[in-house]
Design an enzyme around this catalytic site. Structure first.
Site, mmCIF file in Angstrom:
data_model
loop_
_atom_site.group_PDB
_atom_site.id
_atom_site.type_symbol
_atom_site.label_atom_id
_atom_site.label_comp_id
_atom_site.label_asym_id
_atom_site.label_seq_id
_atom_site.Cartn_x
_atom_site.Cartn_y
_atom_site.Cartn_z
ATOM 1 N N PRO A 19 0.802 -1.226 0.000
ATOM 2 C CA PRO A 19 0.000 0.000 0.000
ATOM 3 C C PRO A 19 0.836 1.278 0.000
ATOM 4 O O PRO A 19 0.461 2.269 -0.623
ATOM 5 C CB PRO A 19 -0.839 -0.131 1.279
ATOM 6 C CG PRO A 19 -0.986 -1.602 1.471
ATOM 7 C CD PRO A 19 0.318 -2.194 1.008
ATOM 8 N N ILE B 175 -2.486 -6.825 -6.834
ATOM 9 C CA ILE B 175 -1.912 -8.124 -7.161
ATOM 10 C C ILE B 175 -2.794 -8.856 -8.175
ATOM 11 O O ILE B 175 -3.908 -9.293 -7.846
ATOM 12 C CB ILE B 175 -1.735 -8.988 -5.894
ATOM 13 C CG1 ILE B 175 -0.993 -8.195 -4.805
ATOM 14 C CG2 ILE B 175 -1.027 -10.284 -6.234
ATOM 15 C CD1 ILE B 175 0.393 -7.718 -5.201
ATOM 16 N N GLY C 145 14.726 -9.703 -10.562
ATOM 17 C CA GLY C 145 15.024 -10.638 -11.636
ATOM 18 C C GLY C 145 13.765 -11.219 -12.250
ATOM 19 O O GLY C 145 13.690 -11.430 -13.465
ATOM 20 N N GLY D 208 -16.862 8.520 -32.968
ATOM 21 C CA GLY D 208 -17.706 8.108 -31.856
ATOM 22 C C GLY D 208 -17.747 6.596 -31.678
ATOM 23 O O GLY D 208 -17.869 6.087 -30.560
ATOM 24 N N GLU E 20 4.598 -2.906 -13.008
ATOM 25 C CA GLU E 20 5.909 -3.531 -13.244
ATOM 26 C C GLU E 20 6.942 -2.505 -13.703
ATOM 27 O O GLU E 20 7.712 -2.730 -14.645
ATOM 28 C CB GLU E 20 5.775 -4.696 -14.224
ATOM 29 C CG GLU E 20 4.916 -5.803 -13.621
ATOM 30 C CD GLU E 20 4.909 -7.079 -14.432
ATOM 31 O OE1 GLU E 20 5.908 -7.348 -15.113
ATOM 32 O OE2 GLU E 20 3.893 -7.803 -14.369
ATOM 33 N N GLY E 21 6.964 -1.393 -12.987
ATOM 34 C CA GLY E 21 7.868 -0.299 -13.305
ATOM 35 C C GLY E 21 7.136 0.773 -14.072
ATOM 36 O O GLY E 21 6.697 0.556 -15.200
#
Length: 392
Positions: free
Chosen positions: A141, A170, A245, A348, A371-372
């Site tokens: 958090p 997650i 990694g 539209g 993820e970054g």
């Protein structure tokens, strides 16, 4: 339901760079997406529900751990094959690709690389078939881009570890059978623990009210005095480099996946522009629409070359974290811009669930952050080229 008429753009004849095995793996995934994902995904996205019935199909096309050795249930494929599978799945939907990417790179990969033989044999074959589904607990958090400051922790209680803390955002959490959880020991060292559903004190509340990745199940991981058997610790790597990694592998898959989303938006916009008549001719004949389409195919082609070369480097064990960051950042940014331009070409109709573009656009708003983040990956490249960290 409209038929899936997708035709993949290959402006530079990049198929010539692929082996017959690469093309076979890709084509199997492409046909599966057309048959099993495209007909249902808009409805599931509108309902904000993950289509669990496709899990078996994902396993059957080798989407779970395609590069994991066959002795552990994987397909034993190379990194380019992995990328191509992620590309085709995300062409269908980013949330579905996220499910496969998490299972492969964030659950199976750490067990394979950092686990012992008993853990590999216990979990990997069932994860490969989808009998077990997993998730990855790193983000908290209060700590996303700064995972080293995590507060989730465990104590050695002699015969077991006592785990406390929480993770959020997650993917797969609401239905995952196991979680690869990153937590600090009493010295502050980060370790990976395999936490199994059913362990007392472990809960996975679902995250609702998302405007993005609506066909993906997202949740939290809550650990309230969870007793984790000592044999569930990943023994072969610790420290922050261990989860990072895993993220390298996942980000590599995203770099390919984003191309799939971009290709779908481009193909949809191109087909629509040829069919939509305004001022007595198809809008594909209008200069501004041709500008949009020409720029789209140019950027897709550049991204295809970038990821193919990165795949070669990955196969050779030479790809760096910074190179992976560059590809993830570039390709997701490319895809989200193409989605926005494609939406304009459809006018539209671009916001209608009859077409995939708005769904891709909303999904990519998450992909550009998770993820970054977009900015963090920029700073990783900056640090790599200057040798100076901007993080502290």
């Amino acid at each position: 339901m409209k038929p899936d008429l997708f035709q993949a753009p290959d402006y530079y004849d990049l198929d010539e760079l692929l082996t017959d095995e690469h093309k076979l793996v890709r084509n199997v995934a492409r046909e599966w997406v057309k048959r099993e994902v495209s007909p249902i995904i808009e409805d599931y996205s509108q309902r904000a529900e993950f289509p669990k019935q496709i899990i078996k199909g994902l396993a059957n096309i080798g989407a779970f751990g395609p590069y994991i050795p066959e002795e552990y249930g994987g397909a034993g494929l190379d990194q380019i094959s992995y990328g191509l599978v992620m590309q085709e799945i995300e062409r269908g939907d980013s949330g579905v690709r996220s499910t496969a990417s998490v299972q492969s790179s964030l659950v199976m990969y750490p067990i394979w690389k950092y686990g012992n033989e008993a853990q590999r044999l216990k979990y990997l074959p069932k994860l490969a078939t989808g009998e077990l589904m997993g998730c990855f607990g790193l983000t908290e958090p209060n700590y996303g881009s700064d995972p080293a400051s995590m507060i989730t922790h465990f104590k050695d209680m002699g015969s077991y570890y006592l785990l406390n803390g929480a993770k959020m955002w997650i993917s797969n959490a609401p239905f995952a059978d196991i979680a690869i959880v990153w937590a600090k020991d009493e010295t502050g060292r980060i370790h990976g623990l395999i936490v199994e559903r059913g362990m007392p004190g472990f809960t996975t509340p679902e995250t609702h009210h998302k405007w993005s990745l609506r066909a993906s199940a997202t949740g939290e991981l809550i650990f309230d005095n969870v007793k984790v058997p000592k044999e569930n610790r990943l023994p072969n790597k610790s420290g922050l480099s261990a989860p990072l990694g895993c993220l390298d592998s996942a980000r590599y898959g995203i770099a390919w996946g984003a191309i799939g989303a971009a290709m779908d938006c481009y193909d949809t916009a191109l087909r629509y522009a040829k069919e939509r008549i305004q001022f007595d001719k198809p809008i594909a004949g209008m200069q501004l629409q041709q500008k949009k389409l020409a720029e789209m195919i140019t950027e897709i082609t550049k991204a295809q070359l970038l990821t193919w070369r990165l795949g070669v480097l990955r196969n050779q064990g030479r790809a760096t974290t910074a190179q992976i960051s560059m590809a993830k950042r570039n390709n997701v940014d490319m895809a989200i811009h193409i989605a926005r331009e494609a939406r304009q070409i459809l006018g539209g109709m671009g916001i209608s669930g009859e077409y995939s573009i708005m769904r891709h656009m909303m999904n990519l708003e998450s992909v550009i952050t998770y993820e970054g983040t977009h900015d963090i990956h920029l700073l990783i490249t900056g640090m790599d080229v200057t040798g100076i960290s901007a993080f502290k």
